[in-house]
Design a protein around this motif. Structure first.
Motif, PDB file in Angstrom:
ATOM      1  N   PHE A 103       0.805  -1.219   0.000  1.00  0.00           N
ATOM      2  CA  PHE A 103       0.000   0.000   0.000  1.00  0.00           C
ATOM      3  C   PHE A 103       0.843   1.278   0.000  1.00  0.00           C
ATOM      4  O   PHE A 103       0.470   2.263  -0.618  1.00  0.00           O
ATOM      5  N   ALA A 104       1.941   1.285   0.728  1.00  0.00           N
ATOM      6  CA  ALA A 104       2.817   2.461   0.782  1.00  0.00           C
ATOM      7  C   ALA A 104       4.227   2.027   0.413  1.00  0.00           C
ATOM      8  O   ALA A 104       4.625   0.895   0.686  1.00  0.00           O
ATOM      9  N   LYS A 105       4.994   2.926  -0.201  1.00  0.00           N
ATOM     10  CA  LYS A 105       6.370   2.571  -0.544  1.00  0.00           C
ATOM     11  C   LYS A 105       7.212   3.824  -0.724  1.00  0.00           C
ATOM     12  O   LYS A 105       6.690   4.949  -0.811  1.00  0.00           O
ATOM     13  N   VAL A 106       8.514   3.601  -0.790  1.00  0.00           N
ATOM     14  CA  VAL A 106       9.480   4.667  -1.054  1.00  0.00           C
ATOM     15  C   VAL A 106      10.185   4.329  -2.361  1.00  0.00           C
ATOM     16  O   VAL A 106      10.674   3.205  -2.538  1.00  0.00           O
ATOM     17  N   THR A 107      10.225   5.279  -3.281  1.00  0.00           N
ATOM     18  CA  THR A 107      10.863   5.037  -4.577  1.00  0.00           C
ATOM     19  C   THR A 107      12.382   5.160  -4.461  1.00  0.00           C
ATOM     20  O   THR A 107      12.913   5.643  -3.451  1.00  0.00           O
ATOM     21  N   ARG A 108      13.068   4.733  -5.512  1.00  0.00           N
ATOM     22  CA  ARG A 108      14.536   4.838  -5.529  1.00  0.00           C
ATOM     23  C   ARG A 108      14.974   6.286  -5.378  1.00  0.00           C
ATOM     24  O   ARG A 108      16.034   6.577  -4.802  1.00  0.00           O
ATOM     25  N   GLU A 109      14.153   7.205  -5.846  1.00  0.00           N
ATOM     26  CA  GLU A 109      14.491   8.631  -5.756  1.00  0.00           C
ATOM     27  C   GLU A 109      14.158   9.216  -4.387  1.00  0.00           C
ATOM     28  O   GLU A 109      14.378  10.401  -4.145  1.00  0.00           O
ATOM     29  N   GLY A 110      13.611   8.380  -3.505  1.00  0.00           N
ATOM     30  CA  GLY A 110      13.297   8.850  -2.163  1.00  0.00           C
ATOM     31  C   GLY A 110      11.940   9.511  -2.047  1.00  0.00           C
ATOM     32  O   GLY A 110      11.674  10.216  -1.068  1.00  0.00           O
ATOM     33  N   GLN A 111      11.063   9.257  -3.022  1.00  0.00           N
ATOM     34  CA  GLN A 111       9.715   9.814  -2.963  1.00  0.00           C
ATOM     35  C   GLN A 111       8.778   8.846  -2.243  1.00  0.00           C
ATOM     36  O   GLN A 111       8.864   7.629  -2.423  1.00  0.00           O
ATOM     37  N   TYR A 112       7.894   9.395  -1.447  1.00  0.00           N
ATOM     38  CA  TYR A 112       6.960   8.575  -0.666  1.00  0.00           C
ATOM     39  C   TYR A 112       5.651   8.413  -1.425  1.00  0.00           C
ATOM     40  O   TYR A 112       5.045   9.396  -1.864  1.00  0.00           O
ATOM     41  N   VAL A 113       5.225   7.169  -1.608  1.00  0.00           N
ATOM     42  CA  VAL A 113       3.937   6.862  -2.237  1.00  0.00           C
ATOM     43  C   VAL A 113       2.960   6.524  -1.122  1.00  0.00           C
ATOM     44  O   VAL A 113       3.108   5.512  -0.432  1.00  0.00           O
ATOM     45  N   GLN A 114       1.962   7.374  -0.936  1.00  0.00           N
ATOM     46  CA  GLN A 114       1.042   7.221   0.184  1.00  0.00           C
ATOM     47  C   GLN A 114       0.081   6.056  -0.021  1.00  0.00           C
ATOM     48  O   GLN A 114      -0.303   5.746  -1.153  1.00  0.00           O
ATOM     49  N   PRO A 115      -0.353   5.422   1.086  1.00  0.00           N
ATOM     50  CA  PRO A 115      -1.382   4.379   0.990  1.00  0.00           C
ATOM     51  C   PRO A 115      -2.743   5.023   0.756  1.00  0.00           C
ATOM     52  O   PRO A 115      -2.926   6.216   1.026  1.00  0.00           O
ATOM     53  N   PRO A 116      -3.736   4.258   0.262  1.00  0.00           N
ATOM     54  CA  PRO A 116      -5.068   4.833   0.037  1.00  0.00           C
ATOM     55  C   PRO A 116      -5.771   5.247   1.324  1.00  0.00           C
ATOM     56  O   PRO A 116      -6.710   6.029   1.288  1.00  0.00           O
ATOM     57  N   HIS A 117      -5.330   4.708   2.466  1.00  0.00           N
ATOM     58  CA  HIS A 117      -5.922   5.085   3.751  1.00  0.00           C
ATOM     59  C   HIS A 117      -4.839   5.013   4.820  1.00  0.00           C
ATOM     60  O   HIS A 117      -4.043   4.073   4.849  1.00  0.00           O
ATOM     61  N   ALA A 118      -4.828   6.009   5.718  1.00  0.00           N
ATOM     62  CA  ALA A 118      -3.766   6.089   6.729  1.00  0.00           C
ATOM     63  C   ALA A 118      -3.761   4.893   7.668  1.00  0.00           C
ATOM     64  O   ALA A 118      -2.718   4.518   8.209  1.00  0.00           O
ATOM     65  N   LYS A 119      -4.924   4.260   7.902  1.00  0.00           N
ATOM     66  CA  LYS A 119      -5.019   3.154   8.859  1.00  0.00           C
ATOM     67  C   LYS A 119      -4.511   1.830   8.292  1.00  0.00           C
ATOM     68  O   LYS A 119      -4.452   0.834   9.010  1.00  0.00           O
ATOM     69  N   LEU A 120      -4.138   1.807   7.013  1.00  0.00           N
ATOM     70  CA  LEU A 120      -3.705   0.547   6.412  1.00  0.00           C
ATOM     71  C   LEU A 120      -2.457  -0.012   7.071  1.00  0.00           C
ATOM     72  O   LEU A 120      -2.223  -1.221   7.056  1.00  0.00           O
ATOM     73  N   LEU A 161      -9.638  -3.816  -0.366  1.00  0.00           N
ATOM     74  CA  LEU A 161      -8.332  -3.171  -0.248  1.00  0.00           C
ATOM     75  C   LEU A 161      -7.391  -3.624  -1.358  1.00  0.00           C
ATOM     76  O   LEU A 161      -6.576  -2.841  -1.856  1.00  0.00           O
ATOM     77  N   ALA A 162      -7.506  -4.894  -1.735  1.00  0.00           N
ATOM     78  CA  ALA A 162      -6.652  -5.415  -2.808  1.00  0.00           C
ATOM     79  C   ALA A 162      -6.904  -4.681  -4.118  1.00  0.00           C
ATOM     80  O   ALA A 162      -6.035  -4.649  -4.995  1.00  0.00           O
ATOM     81  N   ARG A 163      -8.091  -4.077  -4.234  1.00  0.00           N
ATOM     82  CA  ARG A 163      -8.428  -3.303  -5.439  1.00  0.00           C
ATOM     83  C   ARG A 163      -8.267  -1.807  -5.205  1.00  0.00           C
ATOM     84  O   ARG A 163      -8.716  -0.997  -6.014  1.00  0.00           O
ATOM     85  N   GLY A 164      -7.673  -1.457  -4.039  1.00  0.00           N
ATOM     86  CA  GLY A 164      -7.442  -0.048  -3.747  1.00  0.00           C
ATOM     87  C   GLY A 164      -8.625   0.667  -3.148  1.00  0.00           C
ATOM     88  O   GLY A 164      -8.636   1.900  -3.053  1.00  0.00           O
ATOM     89  N   ASP A 165      -9.639  -0.082  -2.715  1.00  0.00           N
ATOM     90  CA  ASP A 165     -10.855   0.503  -2.147  1.00  0.00           C
ATOM     91  C   ASP A 165     -10.817   0.343  -0.629  1.00  0.00           C
ATOM     92  O   ASP A 165     -10.901  -0.764  -0.106  1.00  0.00           O
ATOM     93  N   ALA A 166     -10.686   1.456   0.093  1.00  0.00           N
ATOM     94  CA  ALA A 166     -10.591   1.419   1.558  1.00  0.00           C
ATOM     95  C   ALA A 166     -11.902   1.810   2.228  1.00  0.00           C
ATOM     96  O   ALA A 166     -11.919   2.156   3.413  1.00  0.00           O
ATOM     97  N   SER A 167     -13.018   1.715   1.514  1.00  0.00           N
ATOM     98  CA  SER A 167     -14.289   2.223   2.037  1.00  0.00           C
ATOM     99  C   SER A 167     -14.768   1.484   3.286  1.00  0.00           C
ATOM    100  O   SER A 167     -15.440   2.076   4.139  1.00  0.00           O
TER     101      SER A 167
END
Length: 650
Positions: A268-285, A371-377
């Protein structure tokens, strides 16, 4: 429930009483057993595992009470080793292996490998991470633990101090324990066993703290099991009540340990090689692993409670005590209202909580699929429902375990009874995976927010928020399941409304716990009433159990329900107990526990309690010592001689 005719010798009478009680069962226990276990296939799978596991000498249930902690740990490792051989021989799946280990009734050194480490990676790891690590995890080529709690931080995950700082020069994270209180603590399987851990640490990126994230970290060498550089690992020591003796709960400190960027769990969340943060679809994940564990905790509590109430009801059925009647027999302990009023609601809770556990498992799986489809509803609601039920189920199970033990009188304090062991094993459940009083706050915040937003759901909704807006005054004498559930929803809506108007919580410091309880009770009541309306196996006896749960829950809430006629309510409770009592043995038999699973002299199926107690005590190694052994010569003899000399001087 007294017998007629000439009284039998006590041992024979116990067997006769059990046989007579079992013969009064008025329903078919087979479909009820299937329902309790999930379905017929789940029951057959469980029964097959019991047949296999119970013949494994390494499990050694009778010898367990006499083992030291070192011996319990060594035996636990032997069990896991043997069961991994059985996994290969029987081609067990990961789930079957986990269930086989649970059948032993023991919490083992690497239990968290299956209940936390593996599920978290499968649910929080990327497809590539699962492909890389999954086979080794499944084959136990590595053994994992889940390192979240710290010496100074438990339930408040956001306050964890362990850091994971990204170094863009080397494309690595640097894990560090900056303070003593940042030491990972209470980590099951860490002290001596685990080779790897999923570590919860604060992500630091470009000088900014981004909150806790999960990292896959190797701890020990796969060649000789030695601790790798930069890690300080040990065991935290024995636990209270002699519980969890086979588990090496450990501590862990990091001294600038470097791991690849790839090792951050990145579904859900990751850090790229360039050091950029990719946020998860929901903070509680990031708390997804904890949600999975909480969902499983409900099932575990149900089966512990089922064991305890089976043992207690069986023993109280054969135990006779009190004034001897015309038939020459004292009354059975179970026949006393003060006994069955305590025990039957626990049995009802076990059944209702089983329905809750299955319902929440389905909700969790539905949430995971979205969640597997990116839906955190569904995440916010499932999070609150699991928090509310973690509090309610673990609290009531702990209380029920102790009540069931105490109902057995003095014999209930014996290790051979089994009830004390169940109580000790469950005791920490009210504090781990979120302290219950802290989780109360989360439930209350969500409930108050819903109230302030004016949320109102259909009456048939099973949502944890279904009580909102249900402010119509309840009946004075609710009897039906739907009326009882509506009464509890009214109570929840009313206490939430009153709490929202409270200016200063210090004026009512117990309010949060009461509000959370009201929300939880309303949620359970809605699911229980719906189950009754949909129909349950077992007919009237099972229906009466669900109704008894609702009645006793309303009774516990009378302080918030001044319009309810308490005398009428308690009369209904008494009538429900009287109706359930003849089926009590059948309702406990429906759990399907073998004598081997219960491991209790007081809970034996045939009622031969006194024989079982005598046999266990007779075989105790403590009785093998001669009075002339070293303890006598070193101490007892000296005490006696000193006393005789003192008497001679008088």
């Amino acid at each position: 429930m007294a017998s007629t005719g000439v009284p039998l010798e006590a041992r024979a009478q116990a067997r006769a009483d059990m046989a007579r009680a079992r013969s009064r069962t008025s329903f078919d226990i087979v479909p009820v057993r299937h329902w309790l276990h999930g379905d017929a296939e789940a029951w057959e799978n469980h029964a097959q595992l019991v047949r296999i596991v119970s013949h494994e000498a390494v499990v050694n249930l009778p010898g367990r009470p006499f083992m030291s902690r070192e011996e319990r740990y060594a035996n636990g490792q032997a069990i896991i080793n043997r069961f991994n051989e059985l996994r290969i021989q029987n081609q067990w799946s990961d789930e079957q292996l986990e269930r086989a280990l649970l059948v032993t009734g023991q919490i083992l050194p690497s239990s968290l490998h299956a209940t936390a480490f593996q599920p978290v990676i499968l649910r929080q790891g990327s497809d590539e991470q699962i492909r890389l690590w999954g086979p080794a995890i499944s084959a136990r080529a590595i053994i994992g633990c889940y390192a979240q709690t710290e010496l100074g931080h438990g339930t408040d995950v956001a306050a964890l101090e362990t850091t994971a700082t990204f170094d863009p020069k080397t494309d690595e994270f640097v894990l560090h324990s900056p303070t003593l209180t940042s030491t990972k603590w209470w980590i099951g399987g860490l002290g001596r066993t685990a080779t790897h851990a999923v570590v919860q640490a604060q992500l630091h990126l470009q000088g900014k703290a981004l909150g806790p994230h999960l990292f896959f970290v190797q701890l020990r060498s796969l060649e000789d099991h030695s601790t790798l550089p930069g890690r300080t690992i040990g065991d935290i020591g024995p636990k209270a009540l002699g519980a969890h003796q086979a588990v090496d709960h450990g501590f862990l400190r990091f001294d600038s340990v470097r791991i690849p960027r790839f090792n951050m769990l990145s579904k859900f969340a990751k850090v790229t090689r360039e050091g950029q943060y990719v946020q998860p679809p929901h903070a509680k994940l990031v708390y997804g692993g904890m949600l999975y564990i909480r969902a499983q905790m409900n099932h575990h509590a149900v089966w512990l409670l089922g064991k305890a109430i089976t043992i207690s009801i069986r023993y109280c059925t054969i135990r006779r005590q009190g004034k001897v009647g015309a038939d020459g027999l004292a009354p059975q302990v179970i026949s006393y209202p003060s006994t069955y009023y305590r025990l039957l609601p626990i049995l009802a809770n076990a059944y209702v909580f089983n329905a809750i556990a299955h319902h929440l498992h389905a909700e969790y799986e539905a949430m995971s699929a979205l969640l597997a489809r990116g839906d955190a509803s569904l995440l916010p609601e499932v999070h609150i429902a699991l928090a509310a039920m973690k509090v309610l189920v673990s609290t009531d199970a702990l209380a029920g375990l102790d009540i069931a033990r105490r109902a057995m009188g003095g014999h209930g304090f014996s290790e051979f009874a089994g009830g004390g062991r169940l109580l000790a094993d469950h005791t920490p459940a009210v504090t781990y995976e979120g302290d219950n009083y802290v989780l109360d706050k989360q439930v209350v915040r969500a409930a108050v927010k819903g109230h302030q937003m004016g949320v109102q759901l259909p009456a048939e909704s099973l949502s944890v928020f279904a009580f909102l807006g249900q402010l119509a005054a309840p009946m004075s004498a609710p009897v039906s399941a739907r009326d009882l559930a509506q009464t509890l929803r009214y109570r929840a809506a009313n206490v939430v409304k009153n709490f929202a108007q409270l200016k200063d919580s210090t004026q009512d410091p117990g309010a949060e716990a009461r509000v959370s309880r009201a929300v939880g009770d309303a949620y359970v009541a809605g699911i229980a009433a719906n189950a009754l309306e949909q129909g349950l196996p077992g007919g009237e006896p099972v229906h009466r159990l669900f109704l008894l749960h609702l009645l006793t829950t309303v009774e516990s809430a009378l302080a918030d329900l001044p319009n309810v006629d308490s005398r009428a309510l308690r009369a209904h409770i008494g009538a429900a107990c009287a109706d359930i009592l003849p089926d009590a043995i059948g309702l406990t038999d429906a759990f399907g526990f073998t004598d081997w699973e219960l491991d209790s002299a007081l809970g034996v199926y045939d009622g031969a309690v006194y024989d079982a107690l005598w046999e266990r005590a007779s075989k105790s190694g403590f009785n093998a010592a001669s009075p002339h052994e070293k303890e006598y010569k070193a101490h007892i003899m000296a005490i006696l001689e000193r006393g005789r000399k003192e008497v001679a001087r008088l």
